[in-house]
Design an enzyme around this catalytic site. Structure first.
Site, PDB file in Angstrom:
ATOM      1  CB  CYS A 118      -3.160   3.898  -5.280  1.00 10.61           C
ATOM      2  SG  CYS A 118      -4.693   2.674  -4.852  1.00 10.61           S
ATOM      3  CB  CYS A 175      -1.162   0.407   0.971  1.00  6.60           C
ATOM      4  SG  CYS A 175      -1.483   1.461   1.508  1.00  6.60           S
TER       5      CYS A 175
HETATM    6  N1  DGL Z   1      -4.301   0.376  -1.459  1.00  5.78           N
HETATM    7  C1  DGL Z   1      -3.429   1.768  -1.089  1.00  5.78           C
HETATM    8  C2  DGL Z   1      -2.284   2.213  -1.575  1.00  5.78           C
HETATM    9  O1  DGL Z   1      -2.141   1.787  -2.501  1.00  5.78           O
HETATM   10  C3  DGL Z   1      -4.817   2.522  -1.018  1.00  5.78           C
HETATM   11  C4  DGL Z   1      -6.013   2.620  -1.283  1.00  5.78           C
HETATM   12  C5  DGL Z   1      -6.937   3.369   0.387  1.00  5.78           C
HETATM   13  O2  DGL Z   1      -7.517   2.805   0.602  1.00  5.78           O
HETATM   14  O3  DGL Z   1      -7.165   4.840  -0.495  1.00  5.78           O
HETATM   15  O4  DGL Z   1      -2.487   3.824  -1.716  1.00  5.78           O
END
Ligand code: DGL
Length: 288
Positions: free
Chosen positions: A191, A77
């Site tokens: 993301c 993430c």
């Molecule tokens: N998948 C995550 C990222 O790479 C977070 C997305 C979220 O929960 O806003 O930033």
């Protein structure tokens, strides 16, 4: 024999986004076991403040370490990496931890027009870590940054209409797209949820636009880090398994696993590390 090397690798994200990284980990490290935690009960992370994300990252790392006995951690993430990786490393100095950040440098190296767009969460783009990354670029033209409020959440809920509307709005903001000098020809998916909207993004931006994501580099880095710490699984001929855990809705994770990884839900909790072909034993998903 190093028994620690037989333990699983922990992977977490706010929800299903990290599955785009897990897919790359399966392909790079098929013999390893993984425990994947989707923190869907606390998603999305991208519009939360740093402290809230840091507390979730600390809680999940603690759980993965002391309940599941992981040998290494992948923070799948971008938002959690930006908010928490330094503190996680300080709290767990003996645990190898790999994070992910928007692949801006590779995108700047690949663009032919000089036009690079970055789609990421508000949390990632506002972070100190991302500011430092931007300052380290030697390029003449700065990338165009777009915070994509709501997009990870729409992908999490598989809300096709919302995904279409938000992708339209956010890609317009980083366009125009094309092959002329200054046009945007390369887009960073900053993301881990966004690779699951790739079809929509590609259609909106046009077939020549290149999308860059970070899953494969993270998987390669994880392999290197494991090797450095003598933590690669000793049996290279085995096919590892992945255990899926969610802090949210089990059925939603099961549907995402089927949709994105081709893993069929089953009463079992384990899935073999392969995203292709029919699965005999399937996935998900315990609740934490
Ligand atoms: N998948 C995550 C990222 O790479 C977070 C997305 C979220 O929960 O806003 O930033």
């Amino acid at each position: 024999m190093n028994e620690l090397a037989r333990r699983p690798i922990g992977v977490f994200d706010s929800g299903v986004g990290g599955l785009s990284v897990l897919r790359a980990l399966w392909s790079e490290l098929p013999e390893e076991d993984f425990v994947y935690v989707a923190d869907a009960g606390h998603a999305p992370y991208g519009e939360k403040d740093d402290l809230a994300v840091l507390m979730r990252a600390q809680a999940l790392t603690h759980e993965l370490r002391y309940r599941y006995g992981i040998k290494a951690l992948v923070v799948a993430c971008n938002t959690a990496t930006a908010a928490a990786i330094a503190e996680l490393r300080a709290s767990h100095p003996d645990l190898p931890i790999v994070g992910i950040e928007p692949a801006v440098k590779p995108a700047m190296a690949q663009t032919r027009t000089g036009g690079v767009g970055v789609l990421a969460t508000r949390g990632t783009l506002q972070s100190e870590k991302f500011r430092t990354l931007l300052q380290s670029l030697s390029a003449t033209a700065a990338p165009k940054l777009q915070a994509c409020d709501g997009l990870a959440d729409a992908i999490e809920r598989n809300d096709a209409m919302k995904i279409e509307a938000l992708c339209t709005e956010y890609t317009r903001a980083i366009g125009p797209f094309g092959q002329n000098f200054g046009d945007c020809d390369t887009v960073v998916l900053g993301c881990t949820h966004y690779p699951f909207a790739l079809d929509t993004l590609q259609r909106l931006c046009g077939p020549t636009v290149l999308f860059v994501e970070g899953g494969t580099p993270v998987a390669k880095r994880t392999a290197q880090v494991l090797a450095t710490h003598c933590l690669r699984h000793p049996d290279t001929n085995r096919l590892g398994q992945t255990e899926f855990v969610t802090t949210g809705d089990k059925q939603a994770l099961a549907a995402a696993l089927q949709r994105w990884l081709g893993v069929l839900p089953d009463s079992a909790n384990l899935a073999p590390n392969q995203a292709v072909g029919p699965m005999s034993s399937g996935a998900p998903a315990k609740q934490m």
